[in-house]
Design a protein around this motif. Sequence first.
Motif, PDB file in Angstrom:
ATOM      1  N   THR A 100     -43.984  -2.599  30.416  1.00 32.12           N
ATOM      2  CA  THR A 100     -42.700  -3.259  30.250  1.00 32.12           C
ATOM      3  C   THR A 100     -42.685  -3.787  28.828  1.00 32.12           C
ATOM      4  N   VAL A 101     -41.939  -3.120  27.973  1.00 30.71           N
ATOM      5  CA  VAL A 101     -41.864  -3.505  26.568  1.00 30.71           C
ATOM      6  C   VAL A 101     -40.663  -4.427  26.372  1.00 30.71           C
ATOM      7  N   VAL A 102     -40.906  -5.565  25.764  1.00 35.59           N
ATOM      8  CA  VAL A 102     -39.820  -6.453  25.377  1.00 35.59           C
ATOM      9  C   VAL A 102     -39.752  -6.403  23.854  1.00 35.59           C
ATOM     10  N   LEU A 118     -35.654   1.298  18.991  1.00 37.58           N
ATOM     11  CA  LEU A 118     -35.819   2.134  20.187  1.00 37.58           C
ATOM     12  C   LEU A 118     -36.381   3.504  19.816  1.00 37.58           C
ATOM     13  N   ASN A 119     -35.895   4.083  18.735  1.00 38.27           N
ATOM     14  CA  ASN A 119     -36.428   5.366  18.268  1.00 38.27           C
ATOM     15  C   ASN A 119     -37.889   5.224  17.850  1.00 38.27           C
ATOM     16  N   ALA A 120     -38.222   4.156  17.158  1.00 39.50           N
ATOM     17  CA  ALA A 120     -39.590   3.955  16.675  1.00 39.50           C
ATOM     18  C   ALA A 120     -40.573   3.736  17.823  1.00 39.50           C
ATOM     19  N   VAL A 121     -40.165   3.011  18.839  1.00 38.06           N
ATOM     20  CA  VAL A 121     -41.043   2.711  19.973  1.00 38.06           C
ATOM     21  C   VAL A 121     -41.547   3.990  20.640  1.00 38.06           C
ATOM     22  N   ASN A 122     -40.727   5.018  20.672  1.00 39.01           N
ATOM     23  CA  ASN A 122     -41.124   6.266  21.323  1.00 39.01           C
ATOM     24  C   ASN A 122     -42.333   6.923  20.677  1.00 39.01           C
TER      25      ASN A 122
END
Length: 180
Positions: A100-102, A118-122
């Motif tokens: 669960t990423v916050v 959001l793009n970078a987190v992937n």
Amino acid sequence: MLMSTKVVEILSAEEIRRTVNRMASQIIERSRDLSQIVLIGIYTRGVSFAHLLARQIEALENVDVLVGALDITFYRDDLDTIGLRTPARTDIPFDLTGKTVVLVDDVIYKGRTIRAALNAVNEYGRPEVIRLAVLVDRGHREVPIQPDFVGKQLPTAKEEIVKVYLQDWDQKDAVELIGD
């Protein structure tokens, strides 16, 4: 004739402390398994804010919370308009798959920073869920992104500036609204 700039304190250090406590409690309440929570702060003050939230969650629940730091420079869609900048070092030394990423930032405005995050987190795995925590939501969204956890809703005029100061970075805690 010189125009004066008006500065209004929106949150004091004490109000920020109470806000962090409330938001940490909300994150705890919305999480099924606290051992799976990861806070990812977006540079610059999002990282400091993520550490504040993590310390408060740890104090309330006696659990260790992983905290990472994310630089979104190369994921932005406006590099041509913001000019050259030196990227910070992304520090996510753990896999986000199933977590669960916050995502944590100080201010949300148009939503473009979060879209880039959001793009970078992937690049770091596939989280089970991604939530968003912001200290100040000033409105004016250009993309359909809304935070899950908000410290302060602050409707602003587009020409106004919201300035967040956090102890780790600025040696004081405060939120100010700057305008004419």
